[in-house]
Scaffold this active site. Structure first.
Site, PDB file in Angstrom:
ATOM      1  N   GLY A 129     -25.482 -79.674  74.271  1.00 56.97           N
ATOM      2  CA  GLY A 129     -25.614 -79.642  72.823  1.00 56.97           C
ATOM      3  C   GLY A 129     -24.444 -80.235  72.080  1.00 56.97           C
ATOM      4  CE  LYS A 161     -11.803 -86.402  91.516  1.00 56.25           C
ATOM      5  NZ  LYS A 161     -12.471 -85.545  92.518  1.00 56.25           N
ATOM      6  N   GLY A 163     -17.621 -75.175  73.057  1.00 56.63           N
ATOM      7  CA  GLY A 163     -18.220 -75.429  74.354  1.00 56.63           C
ATOM      8  C   GLY A 163     -17.760 -74.403  75.362  1.00 56.63           C
ATOM      9  CB  VAL A 164     -19.134 -73.308  78.573  1.00 60.86           C
ATOM     10  CG1 VAL A 164     -20.343 -72.784  77.841  1.00 60.86           C
ATOM     11  CG2 VAL A 164     -19.472 -74.604  79.301  1.00 60.86           C
ATOM     12  N   GLY A 165     -16.038 -72.977  78.970  1.00 59.90           N
ATOM     13  CA  GLY A 165     -14.906 -73.296  79.827  1.00 59.90           C
ATOM     14  C   GLY A 165     -13.630 -72.586  79.436  1.00 59.90           C
ATOM     15  CG  ASN A 166     -11.094 -71.693  82.571  1.00 59.43           C
ATOM     16  OD1 ASN A 166     -11.731 -70.645  82.503  1.00 59.43           O
ATOM     17  ND2 ASN A 166     -10.935 -72.355  83.707  1.00 59.43           N
ATOM     18  CB  VAL A 167      -9.974 -75.805  77.190  1.00 63.12           C
ATOM     19  CG1 VAL A 167      -9.335 -76.251  75.877  1.00 63.12           C
ATOM     20  CG2 VAL A 167      -9.236 -76.443  78.367  1.00 63.12           C
ATOM     21  CD  GLU A 194     -24.890 -75.811  73.452  1.00 64.10           C
ATOM     22  OE1 GLU A 194     -25.861 -76.376  72.916  1.00 64.10           O
ATOM     23  OE2 GLU A 194     -24.255 -76.314  74.396  1.00 64.10           O
ATOM     24  CG  ASN A 227     -22.154 -80.262  84.704  1.00 62.91           C
ATOM     25  OD1 ASN A 227     -22.478 -80.258  85.888  1.00 62.91           O
ATOM     26  ND2 ASN A 227     -21.053 -79.685  84.277  1.00 62.91           N
TER      27      ASN A 227
END
Length: 501
Positions: A387, A407, A268-272, A293, A383
């Site tokens: 996928g 948080k 998936g997308v993101g920093n991790v 994807e 969001n």
């Protein structure tokens, strides 16, 4: 510009301005738009349409449209239309702040859909008639074939199904993208055949899209690069999560359950996700492949280093620096990257056959392994599913990851019961936070619960989770999956009051 990018005279004769093209879109139209995670979306016509909608609203008229896409677009499309409240229905995924606010305030309907299903549902008419396809491309060849942009998504289906087609030919994107794509159409039942992909590097279609010229009502020239995606440097938690996953994969290799070059990777997308890719790039692995994807910075780094020999995706989404490198070295990357329609990149049959290792983020997981990817505190859409379900449900190894707290420590991302379920315990095999990794394979629910609490929960919330489970085991109406239904959502109720969970 048209001399270089629009080589077919029929299409060249349909050149017009963005405002003229936007005038061909009517109130109530359903629009199939290109774009996937901020790449390959039309840039000029949607902004012209937003101006037209704002003017109509100022006159007291109602002007709203339905929007189908591959996934999220960018401020030039979703942002522009949502700002003027011009969207009546949005699907299957979005990430725009104004869109999120419109959806959660009830101003716009939103349908969260598995991305692999959008194309066939469009064909079957489940979303209504498709009036307009608004598609960005790189060029139109002499014979009318279309060179796709930086994403494919559902574009071939939208071109086939729409009554009217508007093309944005973007000279701001590199012409050397030609040849990177693999466009293949899936037949509808009962004529569907197996998709002939046995490894990510297989090419089974052609590099171009096609459209009936008679349906094309406008061609608009643009010169606008894709927006770059801003990635912050991985923090300590991201690095720890990545470390746990890398150790786990190494263990699986030693056990002989996956080969030394792993199995095709989906991220998936993101920093991790980028932190995991960086760890793989520095690790002992060679000849890796990807079946994902969205291709982002981490996998591009692995292609550059030679660790990743091929990756199949439906879109690219890069930082500013990576985008510069991508464009400068497209001759190299075009041999290693294949961009397909999302109906193929995310197809369950292909994912299952290739034995993909999937790694996706989440908002929260409960102690039994159910995952919420989409809804904050049960009701507020973030969001969308994207996928992740396509890959997770069919993965050889399905991994979900998140920091244990949100948080500023007020919220635990490990809870007694998730407030919304996107991925059930039946599909989730591994949970990871900065504190550890819980391998849930082969475990019954109560065994899973003890492991998730011990390995993944933050120490701040671990005693409360242990107490909840212990009391549930004593007082539940059954021992298979013990819950205290009267307080299972007390954690979320406290959060809604602005308190710590």
């Amino acid at each position: 510009m048209s001399k270089d990018r629009i080589l077919n005279p029929i299409f060249r004769n349909k050149l017009m301005t963005a405002d003229e093209a936007a005038a061909l879109i009517n109130p109530g139209d359903n629009i199939g738009v290109s774009g996937f995670t901020g790449s390959g979306h039309p840039k000029e016509v949607p902004q012209a349409l937003a101006r037209r909608i704002a003017a109509a609203t100022g006159r007291g008229e109602t002007f709203r449209v339905g929007v189908l896409s591959g996934a999220s677009t960018a401020p030039e499309f979703d942002g522009a239309l949502f700002k003027v409240n011009g969207v009546s229905m949005r699907l299957p995924y979005q990430s725009d702040p104004d869109g999120r606010n419109r959806i959660n305030s009830g101003d716009a309907w939103y349908m969260d859909v598995h991305l692999s299903e959008v194309a066939q549902n469009t064909v079957w008419g489940h979303y209504g008639k498709l009036d307009v396809a608004l598609i960005e491309i790189v060029a139109i060849l002499e014979d009318g074939r279309l060179v796709p942009s930086t994403s494919v998504g559902c574009n071939p289906t939208f071109l086939d199904m729409a009554d009217r087609v508007i093309l944005e030919v973007n000279s701001g994107l590199n012409a050397k993208l030609e040849g990177m794509h693999d466009i293949y159409s899936v037949a509808q039942p009962p004529n569907r055949q197996p998709i002939p992909i046995t490894k990510p590097s297989d090419r089974i279609g052609e590099p171009y899209m096609r459209v009936d010229p008679a349906k094309v009502v406008a061609v608009v020239e643009t010169d606008c690069p894709d927006r770059d995606t801003q990635f912050s440097a991985p923090d300590e938690n991201s690095r720890r999560i990545a470390g746990h996953i890398l150790d786990f994969l190494q263990y699986e290799v030693k056990k002989g359950r996956i080969p030394a070059n792993l199995l095709p990777l989906q991220s998936g997308v993101g920093n991790v996700a980028n932190a995991v890719m960086a760890g793989l790039n520095d690790g002992p692995y060679e000849n890796l492949t990807g079946c994902t994807e969205v291709l982002q910075d981490g996998m591009l780094d692995m292609i550059r280093s030679g660790k990743l020999v091929c990756v199949s995706a439906t879109a690219v989404s890069f930082s500013k620096e990576a985008l510069v490198d991508f464009n400068a070295n497209l001759d190299i990357y075009r041999k290693r990257i294949i961009l397909r329609p999302q109906e193929i990149s995310n197809h369950p049959e292909v994912v299952r056959r290739l034995g993909v290792i999937t790694m996706n983020g989440m908002l929260e997981a409960d102690i039994y392994g159910n995952v919420n990817s989409t809804h904050v505190l049960g009701s507020r859409m973030m969001n969308g599913l994207g996928g992740s379900g396509d890959f997770t449900r069919n993965a050889y190894l399905s991994i979900f990851m998140t920091p244990s707290l949100a948080k500023n420590g007020a919220l635990s991302c490990i809870v007694p019961m998730v407030s919304h379920v996107d991925h059930t315990e039946h599909d989730v095999q591994v949970l990871v936070t900065e504190h550890g990794l819980a391998d849930l394979r082969g475990l019954a629910p109560r065994q899973r619960a003890k492991l998730v609490i011990e390995k993944c929960a933050d120490p701040k919330f671990r005693p409360a989770l242990k107490d909840y489970l212990a009391r549930a085991e004593k007082g539940a109406n059954g021992q298979q999956t013990p819950h205290l239904l009267g307080e299972a959502f007390d954690w979320h109720l406290r959060a809604l009051r602005g308190e710590s969970m």
